[in-house]
Design a protein around this motif. Structure first.
Motif, short mmCIF file in Angstrom:
data_model
loop_
_atom_site.label_atom_id
_atom_site.label_comp_id
_atom_site.label_asym_id
_atom_site.label_seq_id
_atom_site.Cartn_x
_atom_site.Cartn_y
_atom_site.Cartn_z
N PHE A 6 -7.79 75.72 69.80
CA PHE A 6 -6.66 75.05 70.44
C PHE A 6 -5.47 74.88 69.49
N LEU A 7 -5.55 75.54 68.33
CA LEU A 7 -4.44 75.58 67.38
C LEU A 7 -4.00 74.17 66.98
N VAL A 8 -4.96 73.33 66.69
CA VAL A 8 -4.67 71.98 66.19
C VAL A 8 -4.57 72.07 64.67
N PRO A 9 -3.46 71.64 64.08
CA PRO A 9 -3.28 71.79 62.62
C PRO A 9 -4.39 71.16 61.78
N GLN A 10 -4.82 69.95 62.16
CA GLN A 10 -5.86 69.28 61.38
C GLN A 10 -6.83 68.55 62.31
N THR A 11 -8.10 68.59 61.94
CA THR A 11 -9.12 67.85 62.69
C THR A 11 -10.10 67.21 61.71
N ALA A 12 -10.73 66.15 62.16
CA ALA A 12 -11.78 65.50 61.37
C ALA A 12 -12.69 64.75 62.34
N ILE A 13 -13.90 64.48 61.89
CA ILE A 13 -14.86 63.78 62.74
C ILE A 13 -15.82 62.97 61.87
#
Length: 229
Positions: free
Chosen positions: A115-122
């Motif tokens: 989804f072309l999200v620049p940054q993710t974290a979980i």
């Protein structure tokens, strides 16, 4: 005399004429020559145009407006198909993963790439003892847990210094942010938090709909239930 006085006191108005023409559809059949004599002002200048030409202009404007609407529908339809395809690929990855240990990283990583999200974290907490040493189960404060549980829907807006933004690789680049609580069922306490971030202030804004993010939360929560005791 009385009729004359009554007409003088109640002169014919434009509305009277309009109502007469609307209710007398055969008027122009009896006076067809008037159609060629009526002159109107063109909206594209001060020149006078015939009734037929003005009608043609109005028809062209309506057609142009309809064309724009059709193009918008096609564009949105194409975007929806692309989004649905990406969601299906992301969901397929969750279903085919055999080792649940890598699920959190896969959830965040594939959201970022698909989804072309620049940054993710979980982060996930209250895991089974077999997974409590994993990085995604570490360093989660009670404040973050309380925030996640308090969210009845994903938060979308500017990053006002959220502690969870510190989980990102480049927290300083997180201008807008989405905080997505993960919970086993709608009314239950959260057991995780998914973070999406962008340097674009409008990527995640308060006016955007959260239905899609809520579906992401439901699917991710279902997959991550394998990590819980």
């Amino acid at each position: 005399m009385n009729n004359f006085n009554a007409n003088a006191m109640n002169p014919i108005t434009e509305d009277d004429i309009a109502n007469y023409l609307a209710n007398t559809p055969d008027f122009f059949e009896r006076h067809a020559q008037l159609l060629g004599q009526v002159q109107l002002t063109s909206p594209h200048g001060n020149r006078a145009v015939s009734l037929q030409e003005r009608q043609a202009e109005m028809l062209r404007e309506k057609i142009k407006a309809l064309e724009h609407r059709v193009m918008d529908m096609v564009r949105h339809g194409t975007e929806n198909v692309v989004t649905a395809d990406r969601l299906q690929r992301w969901t397929r990855g969750l279903l085919t993963t055999r080792d649940p240990r890598g699920l959190p990283g896969q959830i965040a990583g594939q959201l970022q790439s698909l989804f072309l999200v620049p940054q993710t974290a979980i982060k996930v907490w209250d895991c089974d003892s077999a997974y409590r040493d994993e990085a995604y189960a570490q360093w989660v404060s009670d404040d973050v847990k309380a925030l996640a549980t308090s969210l009845t829907a994903p938060y979308c807006g500017l990053n006002s210094g959220f502690e969870a933004a510190g989980w990102l690789a480049e927290p300083q680049a997180a201008v807008s942010i989405a905080l997505i609580p993960l919970r086993p069922e709608p009314e239950a306490a959260a057991f995780g938090l998914l973070v999406l971030a962008s340097p674009d202030a409008q990527r995640f804004n308060p006016e955007m709909g959260t239905d899609f993010l809520e579906r992401i939360a439901e699917l991710a929560s279902g997959a991550l239930s394998r990590l819980r005791p």
